[in-house]
Design an enzyme around this catalytic site. Structure first.
Site, mmCIF file in Angstrom:
data_model
loop_
_atom_site.group_PDB
_atom_site.id
_atom_site.type_symbol
_atom_site.label_atom_id
_atom_site.label_comp_id
_atom_site.label_asym_id
_atom_site.label_seq_id
_atom_site.Cartn_x
_atom_site.Cartn_y
_atom_site.Cartn_z
ATOM 1 N N GLU A 1 22.895 -3.810 24.377
ATOM 2 C CA GLU A 1 21.847 -4.642 23.790
ATOM 3 C C GLU A 1 21.710 -5.989 24.517
ATOM 4 O OE1 GLU A 1 24.026 -3.438 20.222
ATOM 5 O OE2 GLU A 1 22.219 -3.995 19.134
ATOM 6 N N ARG B 1 29.780 0.639 4.837
ATOM 7 C CA ARG B 1 28.540 0.803 4.057
ATOM 8 C C ARG B 1 28.382 2.266 3.627
ATOM 9 N NH1 ARG B 1 25.362 -1.936 8.516
ATOM 10 N NH2 ARG B 1 25.716 -4.165 8.204
ATOM 11 N N ARG C 1 19.609 -12.914 20.046
ATOM 12 C CA ARG C 1 19.440 -11.726 19.213
ATOM 13 C C ARG C 1 19.052 -12.214 17.819
ATOM 14 N NH1 ARG C 1 23.919 -7.519 16.866
ATOM 15 N NH2 ARG C 1 22.382 -6.140 15.935
ATOM 16 N N ASN D 1 24.350 -14.253 20.193
ATOM 17 C CA ASN D 1 24.247 -13.485 18.951
ATOM 18 C C ASN D 1 24.978 -14.303 17.882
ATOM 19 O OD1 ASN D 1 24.359 -11.686 16.859
ATOM 20 N ND2 ASN D 1 25.326 -10.041 18.034
ATOM 21 N N HIS E 1 19.068 -2.141 14.629
ATOM 22 C CA HIS E 1 19.627 -1.626 15.900
ATOM 23 C C HIS E 1 18.511 -1.249 16.876
ATOM 24 C CE1 HIS E 1 23.537 0.003 13.781
ATOM 25 N NE2 HIS E 1 23.698 -1.251 14.194
#
Ligand code: AMP
Length: 421
Positions: A396, A250, A99, A7, A189
């Site tokens: 993941e 966020r 990823r 990743n 996601h």
């Protein structure tokens, strides 16, 4: 098969080394052999490596770029001192799974990486200018180091949400902007939501098309997905990960007109306002204290800090509103599922969200909710609850490793509409 899952971010590289194969997948017997990360790439990097069941090794060293970071990881994996079970050198890595954040409308599922695929990922850079360039650098570095013979795959954060119908992915802005610039909701996601849905159907032994659930990935980034008949039909993140739920830093949903307003009042550029919404808002912005839910919850409990309490209230209220709207959009669901650092670990947040849901027959079992421990899959609703409530830890990296094995064993799907150059 030992799969290295990478990743690559703009200033970090995270990895896991996972032993898996078709048999292990069937038995849910895949094993993580090692994991780690390099942060602050481009300067004095912080390096953390862990071989399973061994002490974490921490160090600091200058690391120039993604390629240097990958070389640092590989040197450690191949070294005698790392002592990773079953790994004697780089030849014991049989594939790499990357990823990749944005697959645009090109990629509806995971793929083996070819030149054509790489061009497609590069074409998505304008949609994810902060993320896809780092993913491309990671892929190129791995290709340079290992050569083309080693299979590499790309697993996209957006792919699972490519089943969204037009009515949920189009913004109500002039249609030509979708045609001209592909401005639409993509959602992110996706690998996490797909993994949770997969575990749900495995636990309940039901077919994919019978999966009707709402999945909540609540971590530092947060998103929620409405999964109907096994497909994502709506999700809270949009063109970028900024839309939707309140997150660590966020804002999630806002009135877009406030950007111009803030710019005028505070003398900011649009870029600065966007950065404020991405990096200084959410839990951090409301509380003025931290983006970390565990710290906020402690602050609220210990000192009764008004703004810490308010941040938690707004976070849960927004999540509950999304669940309500998705229940309407789906004409009801069978379960809601919590995942992510907050969803998996915070009984308080799960309870506060579920407190809004008695109208739709969701009834939390308080004792099961409190007894839930990290890393375990559990039902936490009361036996009589019409809408079941689960905690399913997401993974993941495992899904990336499994996709990689499947692609190697069964071949890559044909991708439509890839750019030709
Ligand atoms: P993630 O991005 O999935 O690693 O999740 C990070 C978030 O999970 C941070 O806000 C953490 O504070 C939060 N988190 C982790 N453990 C707990 C906990 N026990 N209680 C509340 N929040 C937690």
């Amino acid at each position: 098969m030992n799969v290295l899952v990478l990743n690559c971010g703009s200033s970090s590289l995270k990895f896991q080394l996972i032993a898996t194969g078709l048999e292990q997948i069937a038995d849910n017997a895949d094993r993580r052999l090692a994991h780690g990360q390099i942060e602050r790439i481009g300067g004095a990097a912080i390096i953390t490596f862990t071989a399973e069941n061994r002490q974490t090794e921490r160090s600091a060293a200058p690391v120039r770029d993604v390629r240097a970071a990958l070389e640092t990881v590989l040197r450690w994996i191949a070294s005698d001192s790392s002592n990773i079970e079953g790994i004697n050198g780089l030849a014991d890595i049989q594939a790499i799974g990357h990823r990749v954040v944005h697959g645009g409308e090109f990629f509806t599922e995971s793929v083996l990486i070819t030149d054509e695929v790489l061009r497609g990922i590069e074409d998505c850079i304008e949609l994810a200018p902060l993320h896809n360039p780092a993913n491309v650098k990671g892929i190129n570095a791995a290709r340079e180091i290992f050569g083309r013979a080693l299979p590499q795959t790309a697993v996209f954060d957006t792919a699972f949400h490519q089943t969204l119908p037009e009515k949920s992915y189009l913004y109500a802005i002039p249609y030509q902007f979708y045609r001209r610039h592909k401005i639409r909701r993509y959602g992110f996601h996706g690998t996490s939501h797909r993994y949770i849905a997969y575990r749900y159907r495995t636990i309940n032994k039901i077919a994919r098309e019978n999966v009707n659930i709402i999945t909540l990935h609540l971590g530092n980034g947060c998103s929620i997905a409405a999964i109907k008949n096994g497909n994502s039909m709506d999700t809270s993140m949009g063109l970028t990960p900024l839309e939707g739920l309140v997150m660590g830093t966020r804002s999630g949903d806002i009135d877009p007109a406030l950007i111009e307003f803030i710019c005028a009042k505070e003398g900011l550029t649009v870029n600065e306002a966007e950065s404020l919404l991405n990096k200084q808002s959410g839990l951090l912005g409301i509380s003025g204290l931290t983006n970390d839910m565990r710290e906020l919850a402690a602050e609220a409990a210990e000192s009764g800090d008004r703004r810490a309490i308010l941040a938690i209230e707004i976070f849960c209220y927004r999540a509950a509103k999304y669940i309500g709207s998705y229940l309407a959009a789906m004409n009801g669901a069978d379960a809601i599922i919590f995942a992510g650092g907050i969803g998996e670990n915070s009984a308080l947040i799960r309870r506060k969200i579920c407190d809004y849901l008695s109208w739709c027959g969701a009834q939390l079992d308080e004792a099961k909710n409190e007894a839930q421990t990290a890393g375990h899959e559990n039902i936490i609703s009361a036996d009589s609850s019409k809408l079941k409530i689960y905690v399913i830890p997401t993974n993941e990296e495992l899904l990336i490793a499994r996709d990689t094995v499947r692609l190697i064993e069964t071949g890559s799907p044909q991708q439509k509409n890839l750019p030709t150059k």
